[in-house]
Scaffold this active site. Structure first.
Site, PDB file in Angstrom:
ATOM      1  N   GLU A 147      22.611 -73.889  60.195  1.00 43.03           N
ATOM      2  CA  GLU A 147      22.209 -75.068  60.980  1.00 43.03           C
ATOM      3  C   GLU A 147      22.548 -76.357  60.244  1.00 43.03           C
ATOM      4  O   GLU A 147      22.986 -77.338  60.845  1.00 43.03           O
ATOM      5  CB  GLU A 147      20.699 -75.036  61.283  1.00 43.03           C
ATOM      6  CG  GLU A 147      20.235 -73.866  62.129  1.00 43.03           C
ATOM      7  CD  GLU A 147      20.709 -73.899  63.582  1.00 43.03           C
ATOM      8  OE1 GLU A 147      21.386 -74.864  63.968  1.00 43.03           O
ATOM      9  OE2 GLU A 147      20.425 -72.930  64.309  1.00 43.03           O
ATOM     10  N   ASP A 294      28.292 -65.366  68.384  1.00 43.97           N
ATOM     11  CA  ASP A 294      29.020 -66.356  69.190  1.00 43.97           C
ATOM     12  C   ASP A 294      30.044 -67.231  68.454  1.00 43.97           C
ATOM     13  O   ASP A 294      31.252 -67.139  68.651  1.00 43.97           O
ATOM     14  CB  ASP A 294      28.027 -67.233  69.974  1.00 43.97           C
ATOM     15  CG  ASP A 294      26.858 -67.771  69.137  1.00 43.97           C
ATOM     16  OD1 ASP A 294      26.849 -67.552  67.918  1.00 43.97           O
ATOM     17  OD2 ASP A 294      25.972 -68.433  69.702  1.00 43.97           O
ATOM     18  N   GLU A 388      16.449 -68.025  78.473  1.00 47.73           N
ATOM     19  CA  GLU A 388      17.009 -67.576  77.190  1.00 47.73           C
ATOM     20  C   GLU A 388      17.608 -66.184  77.281  1.00 47.73           C
ATOM     21  O   GLU A 388      18.569 -65.872  76.599  1.00 47.73           O
ATOM     22  CB  GLU A 388      15.937 -67.598  76.097  1.00 47.73           C
ATOM     23  CG  GLU A 388      15.704 -68.960  75.473  1.00 47.73           C
ATOM     24  CD  GLU A 388      16.909 -69.476  74.685  1.00 47.73           C
ATOM     25  OE1 GLU A 388      17.922 -69.850  75.300  1.00 47.73           O
ATOM     26  OE2 GLU A 388      16.822 -69.533  73.446  1.00 47.73           O
ATOM     27  N   GLU A 406      25.319 -74.998  76.237  1.00 48.68           N
ATOM     28  CA  GLU A 406      26.497 -74.127  76.354  1.00 48.68           C
ATOM     29  C   GLU A 406      27.087 -74.092  77.759  1.00 48.68           C
ATOM     30  O   GLU A 406      28.309 -74.074  77.929  1.00 48.68           O
ATOM     31  CB  GLU A 406      26.164 -72.695  75.905  1.00 48.68           C
ATOM     32  CG  GLU A 406      26.098 -72.497  74.405  1.00 48.68           C
ATOM     33  CD  GLU A 406      24.801 -72.987  73.780  1.00 48.68           C
ATOM     34  OE1 GLU A 406      23.919 -73.471  74.525  1.00 48.68           O
ATOM     35  OE2 GLU A 406      24.666 -72.906  72.552  1.00 48.68           O
TER      36      GLU A 406
HETATM   37  C1  DMJ Z   1      23.952 -75.288  68.955  1.00 50.42           C
HETATM   38  O1  DMJ Z   1      23.262 -75.715  67.849  1.00 50.42           O
HETATM   39  C2  DMJ Z   1      25.290 -74.751  68.562  1.00 50.42           C
HETATM   40  O2  DMJ Z   1      26.111 -74.802  69.665  1.00 50.42           O
HETATM   41  C3  DMJ Z   1      25.233 -73.353  68.033  1.00 50.42           C
HETATM   42  O3  DMJ Z   1      26.493 -72.791  67.788  1.00 50.42           O
HETATM   43  C4  DMJ Z   1      24.454 -72.404  68.888  1.00 50.42           C
HETATM   44  N1  DMJ Z   1      23.818 -73.087  69.942  1.00 50.42           N
HETATM   45  C5  DMJ Z   1      23.120 -74.285  69.699  1.00 50.42           C
HETATM   46  C6  DMJ Z   1      22.627 -74.876  70.991  1.00 50.42           C
HETATM   47  O4  DMJ Z   1      22.237 -73.959  71.914  1.00 50.42           O
END
Ligand code: DMJ
Length: 934
Positions: A147, A294, A388, A406
């Site tokens: 993060e 992802d 979610e 997203e």
């Molecule tokens: C974001 O912080 C980024 O896109 C991350 O890769 C995963 N998703 C969150 C938001 O949903």
């Protein structure tokens, strides 16, 4: 437009190694010309309307950012319900979610480049000055490496990228001297100790001040990390290296990627969700494109775009091929096992996978992108937001929605690729829903439960970093943006990095840190994207023609038809495997199938039936696989039923001035009194009861008569409180928790039980609020005296007439004032620290908890005396177009249902102990797969 000699992409029709235009930076590059071929389909949107929507996005951003700056800054995030900053350590811990908060003004940093995209150059200049003046990166806080990288390092680098762009233009940022870059470098060095593992995979967390493993660091004992956590560094780290010339960052990120690639499961070419950072063993062997994996895939493709390194494209294409072979089941994307990729690992999907259609656009694979996006849009239309997690038959699996961007991201890329105005309409719906359901006086609040419309006191920084960018860009024309967006690539947090980095400080990529690929042939090395002329061959309605067959996929889905049944079964005409929900313990044919699958059935003395699987007793490995899936489904049904026996949450909506229905509080239901799901909602002004605990006859009946009485929890039964306020003439009651600081954000749903006696005499609705939510109402009373609320099972639309009475300019003032009051007086509630021993505390399962959290995936017991699990499923229309198999299953189920014993799945017994090693692996994966942190 700058040069990008090192970059590779799809703009060229020449198949190999043609340098391509920087337009390729955004996904639009392959297909951008599609906009010009558009001639028919969804009605085109006028420039005027697009501008109007763009302005609406700007206004919404101001509302979110303005409230953050006014009420939360320098805290990391805004708490939009209580209108204050979220400071780590000062609020109850929310677990891993809090690892994004490093006391470094997260939202401000994450918003920097959004300000420039939205043309707020002046505000950007101010924001950069604040970051330089106020932000400290040396806090004694343990943060998530992932993060911190995507949000903070990415935010600083995005800010730096646009600061130097503005400086070059000559008007703004003339004073800027790479200060953000220096901060980014400082932060980069702080993250490096995390990579001190033999594998090169980073530790998941680091202490900003003390690093890892030192006693003061309080972190460094972790053994596992998620694949995305280790594989989502290359863009930021390479940018940092190339901006500064310090090669170490790019080297470390490449090493982590190399290791993940080496560890891919070689027969399926898939990766698992979590990996041991020391041994490289897969800890979770389920694999999808959503939570946990992802952005690993995203960064492989984008690293190729940004850095022009062929190996990244080769890896991406190899994984993509596997994803399309095993995980993609259009329009669904379903997790599978890396060792047995034909075996689904889940019957639900998570919201994070909504980015994938956008990535498919970048790859140039438009058809499945359109299909998945359309399916997701229909789920959104049903619930206003993407929950979610949702099941393959589109029921809500996990009802939260933290305003994730997203889906907006994919919508933007699909619009750029197809030029289809349909996607503008989709964006318009997103804007409307955000304003209607998430907007609160002090920002935008995450949805606690998309079914009730209740809020959570949370506005994540990614909402500002990503959502507003994608929505604004969706409606913007080139001239609406002060720079050429196509000169940049979006990171996973939507931060902008310039493509010219591909030709700067390239020494790192020349060092051959990336492994060689001898085992792959050229077919895995797809160099070109489809040409738009081929993709849309004389057919401007191409996208629409793909969506058309899916238009009712959600509302009219066949409940069990969408999950893949192995193709070979279809081909051979063999019977489809027995599904748990169809199983009847009295059907001899079913018992025979069970036997073949290695599942034995034991009738217990109390009438329950116990199922135990021994895979080695199955007739074949395919039967054993079916048996394993059957048992897993049975466990899910059991858990589902347990969940459904518990009442869903309810909503308390404040409808009077200045809230006008915009604040919706999550409330616990009561097992007695008026059932709000069956009756009309109850609306009324609130009044505190005397005595406040409501445990005896009220001394202020005139005050509560015709109103909704507020009562404090504790000292007597909930039913007794209800009777006392009902006798005083109250039309409803709200019990407020006496545990100071309790909140629905951190506690599971609370249900109020009856008193074990007949409670039919209680006719009024009763709801429960945790202390934090209760304080919001109590403080509103102090501020406004007359406070009207609505008790319901689902928040109702706000009253537009009342809202219109509001003056936009005074809105913030009064709201802010109220919020300040709320904050400052929240400690004044007179709380009694006592709880009746008789009060039942029935926690419903947290939505995140899962069937697989139970002990052992291969044994389950079932009672023949209770209700059929089928009956407990949310109604799903069956009149859509089903496949033959679905029809067959449906008919079978309809004819058998009448004679079906009512089955309820009870708790499981006795672990299986002799299953072969690889089956144990599967079971472990089953047990773990739903423990996802999204
Ligand atoms: C974001 O912080 C980024 O896109 C991350 O890769 C995963 N998703 C969150 C938001 O949903």
């Amino acid at each position: 437009m700058s040069e990008a000699g090192g970059g590779r992409g799809c703009g060229s029709s020449v198949p190999q190694r043609a340098p391509w235009s920087l337009v390729a930076a955004t996904a639009a590059f392959c297909l951008v010309s599609a906009t010009s071929v558009w001639t028919a389909g969804a009605a085109p949107m006028s420039r005027e309307e697009r501008q109007k929507l763009g302005n609406q996005v700007l206004e919404m951003f101001d509302h979110a950012y303005g409230n953050y700056m006014e009420h939360a800054y320098p805290a990391d995030e805004l708490m939009p319900l209580t209108c204050r900053g979220r400071v780590r350590g000062q609020e109850p811990s929310r677990g891993d979610v809090d690892d994004a908060l490093g006391k470094f003004s997260l939202t401000l940093i994450d918003s920097l480049d959004t300000l420039v995209v939205l043309n707020k150059t002046k505000e950007f200049e101010d924001a950069v000055r604040k970051v330089l003046r106020d932000v400290n990166l040396d806090n004694d806080v343990v943060v998530s490496v992932f993060e911190t990288n995507i949000r903070v390092l990415g935010g600083l680098l995005g800010g730096h990228s646009l600061a130097i762009m503005l400086k070059e233009k000559g008007e703004y940022m003339q004073w800027y001297n790479d200060e953000l870059l220096q901060m980014a470098k400082q932060l980069g060095y702080k993250l490096l100790p995390a990579f001190n593992t033999t594998s090169g995979l980073p530790y998941p967390r680091i202490n900003l001040k003390f690093g890892v493993r030192k006693p003061e660091a309080r972190t460094g004992t972790e053994t596992d990390t998620c694949t995305a956590c280790a594989g989502t560094l290359i863009l930021e780290f390479a940018a940092l290296s190339r901006f500064t010339g310090a090669t170490i960052f790019e080297e470390y990120a490449r090493k982590a990627l190399d290791f993940l690639w080496e560890k891919r499961q070689r027969s399926s070419n898939l990766v698992g969700v979590t990996i041991n950072i020391h041994t490289g063993d897969w800890v979770r062997k389920d694999s999808g494109v959503g939570a946990g994996i992802d952005s690993y895939y995203e960064y492989l493709l984008k690293a190729y775009v940004l850095l022009g390194d062929d190996s990244f494209l080769e890896r991406f294409n190899t994984h993509y091929d596997a994803i399309m072979r095993y995980i993609s089941q259009p329009p669904l994307l379903l997790d599978v096992h890396i060792h047995k990729p034909m075996l689904n690992a889940r019957t639900w999907m998570d919201a994070l996978l909504a980015f994938f259609p956008g990535l498919q656009v970048l790859k140039g694979d438009i058809r499945p992108a359109i299909e998945t996006h359309e399916m997701l849009y229909q789920v959104i239309k049903k619930h206003n937001f993407l929950p979610e997690a949702f099941t393959t038959d589109f029921r809500v699996h996990w009802a939260q929605h933290p305003l994730r961007p997203e889906f907006a991201e994919s919508t933007y890329f699909l619009y750029k690729a197809t030029g289809d105005p349909y996607y503008l309409e989709v964006g318009k719906t997103l804007i409307e829903n955000l304003n209607k359901y998430a907007r609160v006086p002090c920002g935008f609040a995450a949805m606690k439960d998309v079914r009730t419309g209740s809020h959570e006191d949370r506005m994540d920084s990614f909402f500002l970093a990503e959502m507003f960018k994608y929505l604004y860009l969706l409606f913007a024309d080139k001239e609406d943006i002060i720079f050429d967006i196509e000169d940049y690539i979006f990171t996973t947090e939507a931060h902008l990095l310039p493509l010219w980095l591909s030709t700067t400080n390239q020494s790192i990529s020349k060092k051959n840190t990336t492994s060689e690929y001898t085992e792959l042939d050229d077919s895995n090395f797809d160099w070109t994207c489809p040409n738009t002329q081929i993709l849309f061959p004389n057919d401007p309605l191409y996208a629409q023609s793909i969506r058309e067959p899916l238009k009712n996929v959600v509302d009219k889905s066949c409940p069990r038809g969408i999950i893949r049944v192995r193709e070979e079964s279809f081909r051979s005409g063999a019977k489809p495997p027995l599904r748990a929900r169809d199983f009847m313990a009295t059907n001899p044919e079913h018992l025979e199938i069970l036997k073949k699958m290695g599942v034995s059935l034991i009738h217990l003395k109390d009438g329950r039936v116990q199922l135990v699987q021994h895979a080695i007793q199955a007739a074949s490995s395919i039967d054993a696989e079916d048996g394993l899936r059957f048992m897993q489904e049975m466990i899910e049904l059991s858990s589902q039923q347990q969940k459904e026996q518990q009442l869903p949450p309810r909503a308390v909506q404040i409808v009077s001035h200045p809230f006008f229905g915009r604040v919706v509080l999550t409330a616990g239901p009561a097992q007695f009194g008026l059932d709000l799901s069956k009756h009309k909602e109850t609306r009324g002004f609130v009044a505190s009861s005397k005595p406040y605990n409501g445990c005896s006859e009220l001394t202020n009946p005139e005050a509560v008569m015709g109103k909704i009485a507020l009562i404090q929890r504790g000292q007597c039964m909930f039913a007794e409180k209800a009777r006392n306020i009902q006798n005083a003439g109250a039309i409803g009651g709200i019990v407020i928790d006496d545990n100071e600081g309790s909140s629905s954000d951190t506690a599971p749903l609370f249900q109020m039980a009856g008193d074990g006696k007949d409670t039919d005499d209680i006719k009024i609705p009763m709801l429960f609020l945790f202390s934090k939510e209760g304080s919001i109402i109590l403080d509103a009373i102090r501020e406004y005296e007359e406070v009207e609320v609505l008790l319901s099972d689902k928040a109702k639309d706000r009253d537009p007439e009342m809202e219109n009475e509001e003056q936009p300019s005074s809105e913030n003032d009064s709201q802010n004032q109220s919020a300040e009051q709320i904050t400052s007086s929240s400690q004044e509630v007179d709380l009694v620290d006592q709880e009746s021993p008789e009060e039942s505390f029935l926690n419903s399962q947290p939505e995140s908890s899962s069937p697989a959290d139970t002990d052992n995936a291969a044994s389950v017991s079932a009672s023949e005396q209770n209700s059929n699990p089928m009956e407990n499923h949310e109604t799903t229309s069956l009149d859509g177009e089903c496949t033959d198999l679905d029809n067959q299953l449906q008919e079978q189920s309809e004819t058998e249902e009448d004679s079906s014993p009512n089955v309820s799945w009870g708790k499981k017994v006795q672990p299986i102990d002799s299953i072969l090693a690889d089956w144990n692996e599967d079971i472990e994966a089953f047990e773990m797969m739903e423990k996802d942190e999204l």
